[in-house]
Write a protein that holds these residues in place. Structure first.
Motif, short mmCIF file in Angstrom:
data_model
loop_
_atom_site.label_atom_id
_atom_site.label_comp_id
_atom_site.label_asym_id
_atom_site.label_seq_id
_atom_site.Cartn_x
_atom_site.Cartn_y
_atom_site.Cartn_z
N LEU B 558 34.38 37.03 50.86
CA LEU B 558 35.41 36.85 49.84
C LEU B 558 36.40 38.01 49.88
CD1 LEU B 558 33.34 35.52 46.82
CD2 LEU B 558 34.42 34.27 48.67
N LEU B 559 35.89 39.19 50.19
CA LEU B 559 36.74 40.37 50.24
C LEU B 559 37.83 40.22 51.30
CD1 LEU B 559 36.63 42.86 48.51
CD2 LEU B 559 35.16 43.95 50.17
N VAL B 560 37.49 39.54 52.40
CA VAL B 560 38.51 39.34 53.44
C VAL B 560 39.72 38.62 52.87
CG1 VAL B 560 38.98 38.24 55.66
CG2 VAL B 560 36.76 39.28 55.25
N ALA B 561 39.46 37.73 51.91
CA ALA B 561 40.54 36.91 51.36
C ALA B 561 41.49 37.68 50.47
CB ALA B 561 39.95 35.73 50.59
N THR B 562 41.18 38.95 50.18
CA THR B 562 42.12 39.75 49.38
C THR B 562 43.22 40.33 50.25
OG1 THR B 562 40.80 41.75 49.68
CG2 THR B 562 40.32 40.41 47.74
N HIS B 563 43.21 39.95 51.52
CA HIS B 563 44.13 40.54 52.50
C HIS B 563 45.58 40.52 52.05
CE1 HIS B 563 45.17 41.67 56.64
NE2 HIS B 563 46.26 40.96 56.43
N VAL B 564 46.03 39.34 51.62
CA VAL B 564 47.46 39.21 51.33
C VAL B 564 47.85 40.01 50.10
CG1 VAL B 564 49.23 37.57 50.67
CG2 VAL B 564 47.60 36.97 52.44
N ALA B 565 46.97 40.03 49.10
CA ALA B 565 47.31 40.72 47.87
C ALA B 565 47.34 42.24 48.05
CB ALA B 565 46.29 40.36 46.78
N ASN B 566 46.64 42.71 49.08
CA ASN B 566 46.54 44.14 49.32
C ASN B 566 47.73 44.59 50.16
OD1 ASN B 566 45.85 46.70 50.20
ND2 ASN B 566 43.68 46.21 50.41
N ALA B 567 48.60 45.43 49.58
CA ALA B 567 49.85 45.76 50.26
C ALA B 567 49.78 47.09 51.02
CB ALA B 567 50.99 45.80 49.26
N ALA B 583 43.77 50.08 45.84
CA ALA B 583 43.89 48.71 46.32
C ALA B 583 42.51 48.14 46.61
CB ALA B 583 44.75 48.67 47.59
N GLU B 584 41.63 49.00 47.12
CA GLU B 584 40.28 48.55 47.45
C GLU B 584 39.54 48.17 46.17
OE1 GLU B 584 39.39 48.09 50.47
OE2 GLU B 584 37.33 47.51 50.05
N ARG B 585 39.71 48.99 45.13
CA ARG B 585 39.06 48.68 43.86
C ARG B 585 39.56 47.36 43.31
NH1 ARG B 585 38.64 53.89 40.00
NH2 ARG B 585 37.06 54.98 41.20
N GLU B 586 40.87 47.21 43.38
CA GLU B 586 41.45 45.97 42.91
C GLU B 586 40.85 44.80 43.64
OE1 GLU B 586 45.69 45.79 43.42
OE2 GLU B 586 45.86 47.54 42.10
N ALA B 587 40.75 44.94 44.96
CA ALA B 587 40.23 43.86 45.78
C ALA B 587 38.81 43.52 45.35
CB ALA B 587 40.27 44.25 47.25
N ARG B 588 37.99 44.56 45.14
CA ARG B 588 36.61 44.31 44.76
C ARG B 588 36.52 43.66 43.39
NH1 ARG B 588 32.92 47.20 48.11
NH2 ARG B 588 34.17 47.64 49.94
N ASP B 589 37.39 44.11 42.49
CA ASP B 589 37.35 43.52 41.16
C ASP B 589 37.79 42.06 41.20
OD1 ASP B 589 36.39 45.68 39.85
OD2 ASP B 589 38.35 46.61 39.62
N VAL B 625 39.95 30.54 46.77
CA VAL B 625 40.35 30.87 45.39
C VAL B 625 40.73 32.35 45.31
CG1 VAL B 625 39.56 31.03 43.01
CG2 VAL B 625 38.97 29.04 44.37
N VAL B 626 40.01 33.19 46.04
CA VAL B 626 40.31 34.62 46.01
C VAL B 626 41.75 34.89 46.45
CG1 VAL B 626 39.73 36.85 47.02
CG2 VAL B 626 37.92 35.31 46.32
N THR B 627 42.26 34.09 47.36
CA THR B 627 43.64 34.29 47.80
C THR B 627 44.63 33.92 46.70
OG1 THR B 627 43.92 32.06 48.66
CG2 THR B 627 43.03 33.69 50.17
N GLU B 628 44.14 33.29 45.63
CA GLU B 628 44.97 32.85 44.52
C GLU B 628 46.03 31.87 44.94
OE1 GLU B 628 46.36 36.04 42.14
OE2 GLU B 628 44.36 36.80 41.76
N SER B 629 45.75 31.13 45.99
CA SER B 629 46.72 30.12 46.42
C SER B 629 46.74 28.97 45.43
CB SER B 629 46.34 29.59 47.80
OG SER B 629 46.37 30.62 48.73
N PRO B 630 47.90 28.58 44.99
CA PRO B 630 47.95 27.46 44.05
C PRO B 630 47.64 26.13 44.71
CG PRO B 630 50.00 28.73 44.05
CD PRO B 630 49.22 29.16 45.22
N LEU B 631 47.81 26.05 46.03
CA LEU B 631 47.53 24.81 46.74
C LEU B 631 46.27 24.99 47.58
CD1 LEU B 631 48.27 21.95 47.77
CD2 LEU B 631 49.53 23.08 49.60
N LEU B 632 45.34 24.08 47.41
CA LEU B 632 44.09 24.16 48.17
C LEU B 632 43.98 22.91 49.02
CD1 LEU B 632 41.40 25.54 48.71
CD2 LEU B 632 40.48 24.41 46.69
#
Lengths: 299, 729, 272
Positions: B558-567, B583-589, B625-632
């Protein structure tokens, strides 16, 4: 201009032994690829090692028997590599398979270096001594023998594939492993056969190439790289393509040094071949990865 | 619902390290001092039997340090990204000879040549990486082999590069300061040892940081499944080239230090068998383990010394090292890394049980505290509601790469959802968590209240595909198919086997380019946009054959999916800047939030391999879902599931739509599942759209029944079309 | 088109699948599937995609091993045989997706089909001519590469290749896949001829009506279980059949959202 042309002819004739050896190696690489979907990095060592075996045996049992012994050894070596490394890593990643065959290559070289050292040796030939001159260079009977026996073997194997039951089974298993299995053809056996044939061809080419050039663990083992390029040019799945690729590669090596300037530099033919290989792989890259993907999903 | 703090925070990463949780004890300081002071360790003052550390040992230590660097280089490239290199000796050679060239021609001394060589070899490796973009696996291995062959045949035999006489030597002048402070004369191997030690320590530190960062996860994702990686917005091209560059730089640095250490090198040192020897270091170390690479480096250096010293063993070094390589790969793929972990675990267990027994009989004494247990509660104090602010869709567009603008990104409001429930309880985290978990459990929630706007035209379109046509050679696989997914809809795409639904789906998802037609995502034309950019814009997906990363745990997946949100960028990962930690903390949260929302606590720390199939599906959806994409987009989500699991999946989809506001497109074989779950469905047959509408209508449509069950009267002689070319609509 | 009266499989059936469970890693693909084919019967195996039809066939031909249960041919277990041995015992299969040797010629494909019989009394030429009589078009194409044939011709070659081993049971997976209706009708006609020559036929088919019209009996699989079985004529009239494919049309969408578990239409139309 006329001189340049005759230089080309001379160089082409001088590369015939290389073309012959590459043909045998590339054919073997193609057999193995079709049967196991593995690019056999150990192929060069499977050519070099039997050459040392032949060299070693010649003293005690004579050239011809030593040659036969080396061929048998080559076949056994092919089978052994398939059984101990390639088959065991079939379930593992392609990375593991590649590293596995590379490991075999390194191991065979290391053993050869340990027992025979790294000083170049002159290997005995099964062809009579003798040579004739072409331009300023000499062509030996071994060179010619290498070239023509390679062509003969290529024809022989194409005939085996076309006309015998074993050939049919091998082609079926290579074409569609699961369907072959359903027809009652055991793909494991045809795979073993492919490795044995490839091992014997490698040994054949290795022994003769050693006689034609020199016997050296690295040099001989790395002569297989041009053969890889040849097999890649041929598309890896086609025997005739492998033969054609070998001619292209051999001629490239022969002709590149004739072009002035950068062509005359040391290593220019290798650079030319390497670039050729990169181009071929880039063009065919997609197809290769598809083949690999389907290989991994197949039975 | 008894969850411990460790379960929530996930595996140890930079968060823990940066908060100083690994305590430094006297033991560590002593060890560090011994390592640093090793070359000068005297034997005599302690006793009269031990001699001083012999010079040869220092030489070996330097060798081991270089091997460790090369090991890192291969671990990153081959172990993490899955790109095999059989020509690493060439990179080392380029590093060494370039150092010599710089000293010879430009009089550039060592510390200056160090960064130059790193950049040069990184660049050359990246060039080779371009080849790697086209070829994979076996062919890449051959490409690297050929690369090394070219280097050996051309570069290393050219006088301008190697120097006259086929060997490069450098003078003391460029590496030492005979008139200066003797301690910093780098021609003294004991001093050089310090330099090597610092470089290895720095590289190790940076590599560990990298491993636990966004970049490292992108690497693992590419190795695990390139398809899944791009679907999570990872730019595979960029990260592959980056891996080659990093790996090349490390190998080049090793070559640079080798030149300084040996002061004279010849091309023989960089031949093919040496490449294999180097690969042996990485493989024996366990391919993915940095510590394993160091251990293998030390082992191989020790073997080199041993085989050099003992006459009886002469000539066996290569045989033994390659034998180790083959043995590890055939018999113990974990290598020294896994071996070390196993030993440590055993030892801890032994020590714990021994200590228990020992201290139990000791009046007034307590069991010594466990190193691991302390302090990992730290990150629980991060307020989940605060976390989200830096990455809502309103962040300004930023230049990425050379020409590309960061695509406009849309995302669902995960944080809002949590906040809604979490609002009153800032005081007692435990109670809150329980409450959150209970009230959010979609498995028991009543989801029937959700109502879509009655008229379809009043729902905003999210995805529109118009006139999609796909031709493979002469075969018309998909012919003029149009479909749309509107806000908060669950849309189904069905069709019999070979009807072209997968091809349609892939064209929409960007896996293959349609011959004609347009795809619009949130109103923007994305027909020619690469998959990873679509993912960045807010298109999430799952795969028919589940594409999770098998070596990682659920949490890490799931952590991999935080890729896009992490700048954050690579550099901040390497040196672990505060920004990267944040950013890492954010991703984990964020991952913990999704784990809460989807109720995956029980499996979060488990490796993906071996989990039940139904859970794997949920994890794959959770990853989207972790990517927060509105379209699945779901590719056959019910295949391989039994009835109960299919029902649970249907509930999950309702939850994602109703509570998180996602829009869903699914293709499915199991028509019953589609008819019961979707709001709207499309039927394709023979490459064309056969019917569309609400499920109840579609189910009664005689054309659909005929397409699925065949014509009631066989031998339809009235249809004249002969081949795959479709019949009538 | 009326199914001819057949002897019912009262004696030991020729091919019997009894209560097999099959797993692919963590996924259970089959749950206690049982089938029985009498000598000379034509039987259809139906079901939506992913229902487990192909897995059942793979288990019969030995490509997949059952965790539980047994496959018997003429009363003897063939569960432990390799695919090659299963073919030798007389069970030939045309697998899903045809799985021809696309790079080989038509003639060579037939030689491959003859592989298990190559040392028997049967001569390849005779057998080939007998099979080619059923497929005149293949005779014209015998030197052509299989990959260059049209879809219908490839499917014919698939059937022909399977018949080369002179099987007692012929199994055909997805006969109609990607083919035009009249080609499919033609293929069914050929299968009828094959059956009349004494071969038992098991067909997996998506086009239910066509399959039922051309068989004596049928089984319906859903989610790895047999949910319906009976004579083809009876099944054709059974509304539960359509439901097992498309779901029940009157089922409200919200029903499943409330957590009610749906069970497959388990109305078993077992013939007593």
């Amino acid at each position: 201009m006329g001189e340049f042309f005759s230089d080309i002819v001379v160089n082409v004739i001088l590369t015939t032994p290389l073309i012959g050896a590459y043909t045998m190696f590339a054919l073997g690489i193609t057999f193995i690829y079709r049967a196991s979907k593995v690019l056999n990095l150990a192929h060069g060592a499977m050519a070099m090692f039997p050459a040392y075996i032949a060299y070693q045996l010649t003293g005690s049992i004579g050239v011809v028997l030593a040659f036969v012994g080396a061929l048998l050894f080559g076949g056994a070596l092919g089978l052994a590599v398939e059984r101990t490394v390639v088959r065991r890593l079939r379930q593992a990643s392609p990375t593991a398979q590649t590293v596995g065959t590379a490991g075999v290559l390194g191991m065979l070289i290391a053993v050869a270096v340990r027992f025979w050292g790294t000083s170049p040796r002159r290997a005995p030939s099964i062809f009579p001594d003798g040579k004739f001159s072409v331009g300023n260079s000499l062509v030996t009977y071994t060179d010619l023998g290498l070239f023509f026996s390679a062509l003969g073997l290529a024809v022989l194997f194409l005939a085996i594939f076309k006309y015998t039951d074993l050939g049919l089974a091998m082609r079926c298993a290579a074409d569609n492993r699961r369907a072959a299995w359903l027809m009652g053809i055991d793909p494991d056996r045809t795979t073993a056969a492919a490795w044995i044939f490839a091992g014997m061809l490698a040994a054949f080419g290795g022994v003769l190439l050693a006689a034609s050039t020199i016997l050296h663990p690295y040099v001989l083992a790395l002569q297989v790289l041009p053969a890889f390029v040849a097999a890649l040019i041929g598309g890896l799945e086609s025997e005739t393509g492998a033969v054609g690729g070998s001619f292209i590669v051999g001629l490239t090596i022969g002709i590149v040094p004739l072009f002035g300037g950068i062509g005359e530099e040391v290593g220019a033919p290798q650079v030319a071949l390497g670039l050729l290989a990169f181009v071929v792989m880039s063009v065919r890259g997609r197809r290769f990865s598809v083949a690999e993907a389907s290989a991994s999903t197949a039975l | 619902m008894a969850r411990t703090a460790t379960e929530r925070t996930g595996p140890s990463g930079p968060t823990e390290r940066a908060t100083g949780i690994r305590r430094v004890t006297a033991k560590h300081i002593l060890l560090a001092w011994l390592i640093v002071y090793f070359p000068w360790l005297p034997g005599r003052p302690l006793n009269t039997i031990l001699p001083d550390v012999p010079f040869a040992w220092v030489v070996d230590a330097n060798l081991a340090a270089r091997y460790a660097l090369i090991g890192f280089s291969l671990v990153i490239l081959t172990g993490w990204v899955g790109q095999i290199s059989l020509g690493h000796a060439a990179f080392v050679g380029i590093g060494a000879f370039t150092t010599g060239l710089l000293a010879r021609e430009f009089d550039i001394p060592f510390p200056v040549s160090f960064p130059i060589v790193a950049v040069v070899s990184a660049g050359i490796a990246a060039l080779l990486g371009i080849v790697a973009l086209r070829v994979r696996g076996l062919y890449l291995a051959v490409a690297t082999l050929i690369f090394a062959w070219i280097c050996d045949a051309y570069l290393f035999s050219s006088a301008w590069f190697v120097g006259e006489g086929g060997a490069t030597s450098i003078k003391n002048r460029v590496i030492g300061h005979p008139e200066g402070i003797t301690k910093f004369d780098l021609s003294n191997k004991r001093v050089l040892y310090l330099v090597l030690l610092a470089v290895v320590a720095g590289a190790w530190y940076a590599a560990v940081n990298l491993r636990d960062s966004k970049t490292g996860r992108a690497f693992f994702a590419i190795r695990g499944s390139e398809m899944a990686a791009v679907s999570l917005g990872i730019d595979v091209i960029k990260y592959k080239l980056l891996a080659f560059a990093i790996s090349g730089a490390l190998a080049g640095i090793a070559g640079n230090l080798m030149m300084i250490d040996l002061r004279s090198v010849t091309p023989v040192l960089f031949q093919f068998n040496v490449s294999l020897f180097f690969l042996g270091i990485a493989v024996v170390g366990g391919v993915t383990s940095l510590g394993g690479a160091v251990a293998a480096g030390v082992l191989f250096a020790a073997l080199t010394e041993l085989f050099f010293r003992v006459d009886f063993l002469e000539g066996w070094l290569d045989i033994v090292t390659i034998g180790l390589l083959l043995g590890v790969i055939l018999g113990y793929p974990g290598g020294l890394g896994a071996f070390g972990r196993a030993v440590v675990t055993r030892f801890r267990a032994f020590r714990a049980s021994f200590a228990d027994r020992f201290w139990a009989n000791w009046p007034g004494a307590q069991t010594p505290p466990d190193d691991e247990a302390s302090g990992s509660g730290e990150s629980d104090e991060v307020d989940p509601a605060v976390v989200e602010e830096p990455n809502d869709g309103a962040s300004p567009p930023r230049r990425r790469g050379l020409f590309r603008r960061r695509p406009a990104r849309r995302s669902i409001d995960l944080a809002g959802r949590i906040e809604e429930i979490a609002e009153p309880a800032m005081k007692e985290m435990e109670a809150l968590e329980e409450a959150v978990a209970e009230s959010l459990n979609w498995r028991t929630m009543d989801l029937s209240e959700f109502q879509l706007p009655k008229r379809r035209s009043s729902r905003k379109p999210v995805l529109e595909a118009e006139g999609i046509t796909v031709r493979f050679g002469g075969l018309l696989a998909v012919d003029d198919v149009s479909l749309a997914v509107r806000e908060k809809e669950i849309v189904g795409l069905i069709g019999p086997n070979g009807a072209g639904k997968t091809t349609t789906f892939n064209a929409i998802a960007g896996m293959n380019e349609p011959t004609a037609g347009t795809v619009r995502l949130f109103g923007e034309d994305v027909t020619r946009v690469p998959v990873h950019v679509r993912a960045q814009m807010g298109m999430g997906r799952t795969f028919q054959l589940i594409q999770l990363f098998p070596q990682l745990t659920v949490f890490e997946n799931l952590l991999v999916a935080t890729h896009v949100a992490n700048a954050t960028g690579v550099f901040s990962h390497l040196v672990l800047t505060n920004k990267a930690i944040l950013a890492e903390r954010e991703a984990r949260d964020r991952v913990n939030m999704v784990i809460d929302l989807l109720g995956l606590h029980d499996v979060a720390q488990r490796p993906v391999a071996g989990l039940p199939f139904g859970i794997l599906r949920q994890v794959e959806i959770a990853r989207a879902v972790v990517t927060e994409s509105p379209l699945l987009m779901l590719d056959e989500p019910a295949s391989g599931l039994d009835n109960a699991e299919t029902d649970e999946l249907a509930k999950l989809l309702y939850y994602l739509r109703g509570e998180l506001g996602m829009s869903i497109l699914l293709i499915e074989h199991d028509v019953r599942m589609v008819t019961s779950v979707t709001d709207y469905m499309y039927v394709v047959n023979r490459g064309q759209l056969l019917a569309e509408g609400v499920p109840a209508d579609v189910q009664r449509n005689p054309d659909v029944i005929a397409a699925y069950l065949g014509e009631p009267e066989p031998a339809g002689a009235s249809t004249p079309s002969p081949k795959p070319e479709p019949a009538t609509r | 088109m009326t199914p001819r009266a057949r002897k019912k499989p009262e004696r030991t059936p020729l091919l019997e699948v009894s209560a097999i469970d099959v797993f692919y890693g963590p996924i259970q693909a089959l749950r206690g599937v049982s089938l029985a084919l009498g000598e000379g019967e034509r039987v259809a195996l139906l079901g939506a995609n992913g229902a487990g039809k192909t897995t059942t066939l793979r288990t019969i031909s030995g490509l997949v091993k059952a965790a539980e249960g047994e496959v018997r041919l003429g009363g003897e277990s063939i569960s432990r045989l390799t695919p090659a041995q299963v073919v030798e015992q007389g069970v030939a299969q045309l697998p899903e997706g045809r799985e021809l040797f696309m790079g080989l010629s038509v003639e060579e494909n037939l030689r491959a089909g003859f592989w298990t019989r190559r040392h028997s009394d049967l001569s390849f030429k005779q057998q080939r001519d007998r099979v080619m009589d059923l497929f005149p078009i293949l005779r014209e194409r015998s030197g052509q590469q299989a990959g260059t044939l049209s879809g219908g011709e490839q499917q014919m070659l698939g059937v022909a290749r399977a018949l080369m081993s002179n099987p007692r049971v012929l199994i055909v997976d997805e006969l109609s896949m990607g083919l035009a209706p009249q080609i499919v009708a033609q293929l069914f006609e050929i299968l009828r001829e094959v059956n009349e020559l004494g071969t038992t036929v098991l067909i997996v088919e998506q086009f239910v009506h066509m399959a039922l019209a051309n068989t004596d009996r049928a089984y319906v699989l859903a989610k790895g279980e047999v949910v319906l079985e009976g004579s083809s004529a009876d099944l054709l009239a059974d509304p539960a059949l359509i439901a097992s494919y498309l779901g029940e049309a009157d089922q409200p969408v919200e029903a499943s959202a409330n957590g009610k578990t749906r069970k497959p239409a388990r109305a078993r139309a077992r013939k007593a």
